[in-house]
Design a protein around this motif. Structure first.
Motif, PDB file in Angstrom:
ATOM      1  N   PHE A 164       0.829  -1.199   0.000  1.00 55.38           N
ATOM      2  CA  PHE A 164       0.000   0.000   0.000  1.00 55.38           C
ATOM      3  C   PHE A 164       0.863   1.249   0.000  1.00 55.38           C
ATOM      4  O   PHE A 164       1.823   1.357   0.758  1.00 55.38           O
ATOM      5  CB  PHE A 164      -0.893   0.000   1.249  1.00 55.38           C
ATOM      6  N   ALA A 165       0.512   2.197  -0.860  1.00 55.48           N
ATOM      7  CA  ALA A 165       1.185   3.493  -0.914  1.00 55.48           C
ATOM      8  C   ALA A 165       0.173   4.584  -0.598  1.00 55.48           C
ATOM      9  O   ALA A 165      -1.000   4.467  -0.938  1.00 55.48           O
ATOM     10  CB  ALA A 165       1.785   3.736  -2.290  1.00 55.48           C
ATOM     11  N   VAL A 166       0.650   5.628   0.069  1.00 55.24           N
ATOM     12  CA  VAL A 166      -0.196   6.762   0.436  1.00 55.24           C
ATOM     13  C   VAL A 166       0.497   8.039   0.004  1.00 55.24           C
ATOM     14  O   VAL A 166       1.713   8.179   0.146  1.00 55.24           O
ATOM     15  CB  VAL A 166      -0.448   6.799   1.964  1.00 55.24           C
ATOM     16  N   ASN A 167      -0.282   8.967  -0.508  1.00 56.01           N
ATOM     17  CA  ASN A 167       0.204  10.291  -0.857  1.00 56.01           C
ATOM     18  C   ASN A 167      -0.494  11.287   0.061  1.00 56.01           C
ATOM     19  O   ASN A 167      -1.708  11.226   0.231  1.00 56.01           O
ATOM     20  CB  ASN A 167      -0.130  10.595  -2.323  1.00 56.01           C
ATOM     21  N   GLY A 168       0.267  12.180   0.690  1.00 55.06           N
ATOM     22  CA  GLY A 168      -0.355  13.149   1.580  1.00 55.06           C
ATOM     23  C   GLY A 168       0.490  14.387   1.755  1.00 55.06           C
ATOM     24  O   GLY A 168       1.691  14.387   1.474  1.00 55.06           O
ATOM     25  N   ASP A 169      -0.152  15.446   2.250  1.00 58.73           N
ATOM     26  CA  ASP A 169       0.575  16.697   2.442  1.00 58.73           C
ATOM     27  C   ASP A 169       0.339  17.336   3.804  1.00 58.73           C
ATOM     28  O   ASP A 169       0.996  18.299   4.156  1.00 58.73           O
ATOM     29  CB  ASP A 169       0.218  17.706   1.345  1.00 58.73           C
ATOM     30  N   GLY A 170      -0.582  16.799   4.568  1.00 59.24           N
ATOM     31  CA  GLY A 170      -0.925  17.448   5.826  1.00 59.24           C
ATOM     32  C   GLY A 170      -0.608  16.626   7.054  1.00 59.24           C
ATOM     33  O   GLY A 170      -0.324  15.433   6.977  1.00 59.24           O
ATOM     34  N   THR A 171      -0.688  17.296   8.187  1.00 53.91           N
ATOM     35  CA  THR A 171      -0.465  16.640   9.468  1.00 53.91           C
ATOM     36  C   THR A 171      -1.421  15.470   9.644  1.00 53.91           C
ATOM     37  O   THR A 171      -1.050  14.421  10.170  1.00 53.91           O
ATOM     38  CB  THR A 171      -0.645  17.664  10.606  1.00 53.91           C
ATOM     39  N   ASN A 172      -2.647  15.634   9.162  1.00 54.76           N
ATOM     40  CA  ASN A 172      -3.642  14.570   9.291  1.00 54.76           C
ATOM     41  C   ASN A 172      -3.294  13.330   8.473  1.00 54.76           C
ATOM     42  O   ASN A 172      -3.842  12.259   8.707  1.00 54.76           O
ATOM     43  CB  ASN A 172      -5.030  15.081   8.895  1.00 54.76           C
TER      44      ASN A 172
END
Length: 73
Positions: free
Chosen positions: A24-32
């Motif tokens: 599984f890969a995740v892309n994110g930019d925030g603290t959440n």
């Protein structure tokens, strides 16, 4: 694609897929996004608009928020 979800929902989704033997890969930019980025096999964070938490939790930082240019640990 999972959007507009709580940090716990994102993390639980990652954990469930991993329990099923999926990568599984995740892309994110925030603290959440930190918990899901940390739990994923590969976490991508945004280098320009990403928070420090997201960058520290990820394994790859997209330096200009573009998947063509990245830095990994």
């Amino acid at each position: 694609v999972l959007a507009r979800s709580s940090p716990e929902d994102k993390k639980l989704l990652v954990k469930r897929f991993k329990e099923l033997g999926k990568t599984f890969a995740v892309n994110g930019d925030g603290t959440n996004d930190g918990p899901a980025l940390r739990t994923a096999d590969v976490g991508f964070s945004m280098g320009i608009y990403g928070t420090d938490v997201a960058e520290e939790a990820s394994s790859i930082i997209l330096m200009d928020d573009n998947f063509l240019h990245s830095k990994s640990d």
